[in-house]
Structures are given as structure tokens and as C-alpha cells.
Design a protein around this motif. Sequence first.
Motif, PDB file in Angstrom:
ATOM      1  N   THR A  91     -10.539  -1.204  -6.545  1.00 49.64           N
ATOM      2  CA  THR A  91      -9.928  -2.191  -7.430  1.00 49.64           C
ATOM      3  C   THR A  91      -8.413  -2.083  -7.295  1.00 49.64           C
ATOM      4  O   THR A  91      -7.901  -1.107  -6.731  1.00 49.64           O
ATOM      5  CB  THR A  91     -10.326  -1.933  -8.899  1.00 49.64           C
ATOM      6  N   ALA A  92      -7.700  -3.045  -7.854  1.00 49.89           N
ATOM      7  CA  ALA A  92      -6.235  -3.005  -7.807  1.00 49.89           C
ATOM      8  C   ALA A  92      -5.719  -1.735  -8.492  1.00 49.89           C
ATOM      9  O   ALA A  92      -4.785  -1.086  -8.010  1.00 49.89           O
ATOM     10  CB  ALA A  92      -5.657  -4.247  -8.477  1.00 49.89           C
ATOM     11  N   GLU A  93      -6.349  -1.369  -9.589  1.00 54.06           N
ATOM     12  CA  GLU A  93      -5.932  -0.153 -10.302  1.00 54.06           C
ATOM     13  C   GLU A  93      -6.189   1.090  -9.454  1.00 54.06           C
ATOM     14  O   GLU A  93      -5.352   1.996  -9.385  1.00 54.06           O
ATOM     15  CB  GLU A  93      -6.694  -0.040 -11.625  1.00 54.06           C
ATOM     16  N   GLU A  94      -7.347   1.137  -8.782  1.00 52.10           N
ATOM     17  CA  GLU A  94      -7.667   2.287  -7.932  1.00 52.10           C
ATOM     18  C   GLU A  94      -6.704   2.391  -6.758  1.00 52.10           C
ATOM     19  O   GLU A  94      -6.350   3.493  -6.341  1.00 52.10           O
ATOM     20  CB  GLU A  94      -9.109   2.193  -7.425  1.00 52.10           C
ATOM     21  N   LYS A  95      -6.260   1.265  -6.252  1.00 51.49           N
ATOM     22  CA  LYS A  95      -5.301   1.290  -5.149  1.00 51.49           C
ATOM     23  C   LYS A  95      -3.959   1.855  -5.600  1.00 51.49           C
ATOM     24  O   LYS A  95      -3.231   2.424  -4.795  1.00 51.49           O
ATOM     25  CB  LYS A  95      -5.133  -0.097  -4.534  1.00 51.49           C
ATOM     26  N   GLN A  96      -3.640   1.706  -6.872  1.00 48.15           N
ATOM     27  CA  GLN A  96      -2.415   2.311  -7.397  1.00 48.15           C
ATOM     28  C   GLN A  96      -2.599   3.809  -7.614  1.00 48.15           C
ATOM     29  O   GLN A  96      -1.636   4.563  -7.546  1.00 48.15           O
ATOM     30  CB  GLN A  96      -2.019   1.652  -8.717  1.00 48.15           C
ATOM     31  N   GLN A  97      -3.833   4.233  -7.875  1.00 43.99           N
ATOM     32  CA  GLN A  97      -4.104   5.633  -8.187  1.00 43.99           C
ATOM     33  C   GLN A  97      -4.416   6.477  -6.956  1.00 43.99           C
ATOM     34  O   GLN A  97      -4.076   7.655  -6.915  1.00 43.99           O
ATOM     35  CB  GLN A  97      -5.296   5.746  -9.146  1.00 43.99           C
ATOM     36  N   TYR A 104       1.118   8.662  -8.898  1.00 39.04           N
ATOM     37  CA  TYR A 104       0.186   8.559 -10.017  1.00 39.04           C
ATOM     38  C   TYR A 104       0.024   9.910 -10.710  1.00 39.04           C
ATOM     39  O   TYR A 104      -0.045   9.981 -11.939  1.00 39.04           O
ATOM     40  CB  TYR A 104      -1.173   8.029  -9.559  1.00 39.04           C
ATOM     41  N   SER A 108       3.005  10.475 -12.967  1.00 42.95           N
ATOM     42  CA  SER A 108       2.925   9.597 -14.132  1.00 42.95           C
ATOM     43  C   SER A 108       1.811  10.034 -15.079  1.00 42.95           C
ATOM     44  O   SER A 108       2.002  10.054 -16.302  1.00 42.95           O
ATOM     45  CB  SER A 108       2.677   8.159 -13.657  1.00 42.95           C
ATOM     46  N   ALA A 109       0.671  10.398 -14.534  1.00 42.35           N
ATOM     47  CA  ALA A 109      -0.471  10.801 -15.360  1.00 42.35           C
ATOM     48  C   ALA A 109      -0.182  12.093 -16.104  1.00 42.35           C
ATOM     49  O   ALA A 109      -0.521  12.226 -17.289  1.00 42.35           O
ATOM     50  CB  ALA A 109      -1.709  10.953 -14.485  1.00 42.35           C
ATOM     51  N   LYS A 158     -13.611  10.424  -6.109  1.00 44.91           N
ATOM     52  CA  LYS A 158     -13.204   9.323  -5.224  1.00 44.91           C
ATOM     53  C   LYS A 158     -13.386   9.708  -3.763  1.00 44.91           C
ATOM     54  O   LYS A 158     -13.823   8.902  -2.945  1.00 44.91           O
ATOM     55  CB  LYS A 158     -11.746   8.919  -5.502  1.00 44.91           C
TER      56      LYS A 158
END
Length: 176
Positions: A74-80, A91, A94-95, A112
Motif C-alpha cells: 500500500t502507499a503507507e507500506e511504501k513509506q514504511q 520511518y 519517526s516511529a 514484512k
Amino acid sequence: MSRIKRWINMHGKEFNPDGSLKYQAREQMLSRGMSNAAIDDYARRLKIKYDKWKHLDETDPKPWPVYTAYDFFTAEEKQQFNPDGSVRREYVESALRSGISQGWLEEMERRKKLEVDNYNAVSARYAEQGINFGSEQMQLILAASTTYVQRRKEMEVDMRNCEPADSLPFDKDTPY
């Protein structure tokens, strides 16, 4: 994958990789009462098909788009995550600042990476059978999204036609 590979998967028990009938298959057919003429005719017809598919593979190969597990993130997973399933450094920073524990980040990465490894294993296994797993998965996703869009448009028409709310595929207040 090539048409020949698919042909071999379909007929590999009876035929050699060069399209000729295996001796054992001929013997089995004879033992079941088939005549030599019928067996020769069968072998000839399949050899013609083999030669045709081989020629097509050489002159007009089928496209084989390569999809990786990352294409399905997903778009979110691609950021993570990175394409290999490891957590992106940005990430992590930030996390950690937002209070997510190092242990949870490691667990996210482990899961993942397993997902990516599983996708790669399944994709390789399917490729051996002449099936483009990634392409099939992408077609399913595209078909599902197209279906949703089509159903939304049909629902709008149904609403204009004052169809009962319980016959609509979605709640009429569902946002687009």
C-alpha cells in the motif's frame, strides 16, 4: 512464461521436452488397446501444436511483466518499508519519536520480510509452471477496483431511479 513451458506442463507426462512421445507413454497406450496408427496420429497432432507454440515463442514471445512484492505494498507500506521488507530508516526514526517501540518495529520488519519472501517463493514456483503470479495478482486487483467503480456508478443510477435502499450494493451515505 513461454508457451512451450506451458505445453510441457500440460503434456510432460506423455511427451519429452522436444515434443516427441515418450516410449513409456506409447507402451501404456498400447496396453490400453490403442493401435499404433491412433498413437502415431495423437503424437503427430500434439507435435504439430508443440512446433506451432515453439515458433510463436521464437517469433512473437508473450510479454512477461515482472511484479515484485513491493508493487503490492500500500502507499503507507511504501513509506514504511524498503522493497526487501526492511523498515525504512526515516520511518524508524519517526516511529521511535512517536513512541513506537524498537521491538514492535523489528516485528513489523520480520513480518514484512516473510511476506516478501513468501511472494518471491510463490512467484518462482508459479513461473516454473509457466504462470506469471504477479501479473495474475495485479489483474485481480485491477478487476476488483474496476468492479467497485462500476458498482458505484450503477448505484448512482439506481438512486436516481428511486430504488429501495436495501437493494443498493453500498450504504447510500458511503463516501466516494
